[in-house]
Design a protein around this motif. Structure first.
Motif, PDB file in Angstrom:
ATOM      1  N   HIS A   4      42.849  31.427 -25.485  1.00 26.13           N
ATOM      2  CA  HIS A   4      44.076  31.314 -25.909  1.00 26.13           C
ATOM      3  C   HIS A   4      45.125  30.962 -24.805  1.00 26.13           C
ATOM      4  O   HIS A   4      46.176  31.374 -24.662  1.00 26.13           O
ATOM      5  N   ASP A  62      48.349  38.643 -26.471  1.00 29.31           N
ATOM      6  CA  ASP A  62      49.164  38.004 -25.505  1.00 29.31           C
ATOM      7  C   ASP A  62      49.948  38.586 -24.526  1.00 29.31           C
ATOM      8  O   ASP A  62      50.370  38.355 -23.338  1.00 29.31           O
ATOM      9  N   ASP A 119      45.708  38.064 -31.250  1.00 27.88           N
ATOM     10  CA  ASP A 119      46.466  37.279 -30.005  1.00 27.88           C
ATOM     11  C   ASP A 119      46.701  38.310 -29.000  1.00 27.88           C
ATOM     12  O   ASP A 119      47.741  38.847 -29.500  1.00 27.88           O
ATOM     13  N   TYR A 173      49.203  40.476 -33.782  1.00 27.23           N
ATOM     14  CA  TYR A 173      49.346  40.721 -32.449  1.00 27.23           C
ATOM     15  C   TYR A 173      49.304  42.259 -32.186  1.00 27.23           C
ATOM     16  O   TYR A 173      50.008  42.861 -32.933  1.00 27.23           O
ATOM     17  N   HIS A 198      50.004  30.663 -21.841  1.00 28.57           N
ATOM     18  CA  HIS A 198      50.630  30.631 -23.106  1.00 28.57           C
ATOM     19  C   HIS A 198      51.561  29.651 -23.489  1.00 28.57           C
ATOM     20  O   HIS A 198      52.611  29.810 -24.141  1.00 28.57           O
TER      21      HIS A 198
HETATM   22 ZN   LIG Z   1      49.766  34.008 -28.763  1.00 24.90          ZN
END
Ligand SMILES: [Zn+2]
Length: 279
Positions: A82, A13, A11, A234, A86
């Motif tokens: 995703h 992010d 992920d 992550y 967020h």
């Molecule tokens: Zn995330």
């Protein structure tokens, strides 16, 4: 023939999760920024091990760090959805959720040439509309629910859960659920954090966590002929040096144990064929 699939999922992010939680002072933002360093290390490792993985990349990361997102595409990994900003769908109205879904798909289409096949919600908290919206926007799979471990299953329209009444399952949909678990996610094991009412101690030994993750694979092998095991990471968490060393060892141990590495899109297609298309 037994077949045991592993999906490595990242992920990506960067700063998006911190911004969505209002953490916009320099240090939390830099914590997300470290994801750019981690992503380069992960890409190099995946290349040297010849493994294709699935990267859930928020539209925010694609627009803010285009070179980092392009590097993922260039190496042939799957880019999945995703969200854009967020924000967990459970905190959005249906219109807000759909607008964010469309915006992020536009970002993904710009760098990959096609819409995402798979979705993972920010913070793994779907709204009552998410499954319907994913179906309406042509998604094949979701990876946000925890109702199984080694067997993908059909996501359902909203189940009915009311205090004092028996639980009612919603109707099954064609959307394939690729289940996940916090125990197979690097974040709670490693990240130090918390809120006013909770403490997340994190900072566990990377070797110990990877040993548990390998045991999870061994248990899948022991109990099912065919299965998919999904790990969630992550780049700003797993990308720290001592964790990368332990992760590298995990990949070799998994391969020695007979793991077949696949993108989630390919694993979902295989699941569909095996489990749903047969008469
Ligand atoms: Zn995330």
């Amino acid at each position: 023939m037994p077949r045991h699939i592993v999906c490595l999922t990242f992920d990506f992010d960067t700063q998006s999760g911190f911004i969505a939680r209002g953490m916009t002072t320099p240090t939390p933002l830099s914590r997300g920024e470290f994801g750019l360093v981690g992503a380069q290390r992960i890409l190099a490792l995946l290349k040297s091990e010849a493994i294709r993985a699935t990267w859930f990349i928020p539209g925010f990361t694609i627009e803010s760090h285009p070179r980092a997102a392009a590097a993922v595409v260039k190496d042939g990994h799957e880019v999945a959805h995703h969200s854009w900003a967020h924000v967990p769908p459970a905190q959005q109205s249906r219109d807000e959720e759909e607008a964010d879904l469309v915006r992020a798909n536009e970002s993904i289409t710009r760098i990959t040439g096609r819409k995402a096949r798979g979705y993972r919600s920010p913070s793994w908290d779907l709204s009552e509309h998410t499954i319907d919206l994913l179906l309406a926007h042509g998604f094949v799979y979701d990876s946000s629910l925890m109702g199984a471990d080694y067997w993908p299953y059909r996501a359902r329209h909203a189940d009915r859960a009311e205090l004092g009444r028996p639980y009612e399952l919603g109707e099954e949909t064609p959307l394939i659920e690729m289940p996940i678990s916090w125990s197979l996610d690097d974040y709670p094991h490693f990240e130090l954090g918390g809120t006013a009412t909770t403490v997340m101690p994190g900072l566990q030994s990377a070797r110990t966590v990877m040993a548990s993750w390998l045991d999870e694979f061994r248990y899948m092998q022991k109990t099912v002929e065919w299965g998919v095991l999904t790990y969630t990471m992550y780049p700003y968490v797993i990308g720290r040096g001592h964790r990368m060393l332990a992760f590298e060892q995990l990949l070799r141990d998994l391969r020695d144990a007979g793991a077949v590495f696949m993108t989630m899109e390919d694993a979902a297609a295989e699941a569909q064929q095996l489990m749903f298309d047969q008469p």
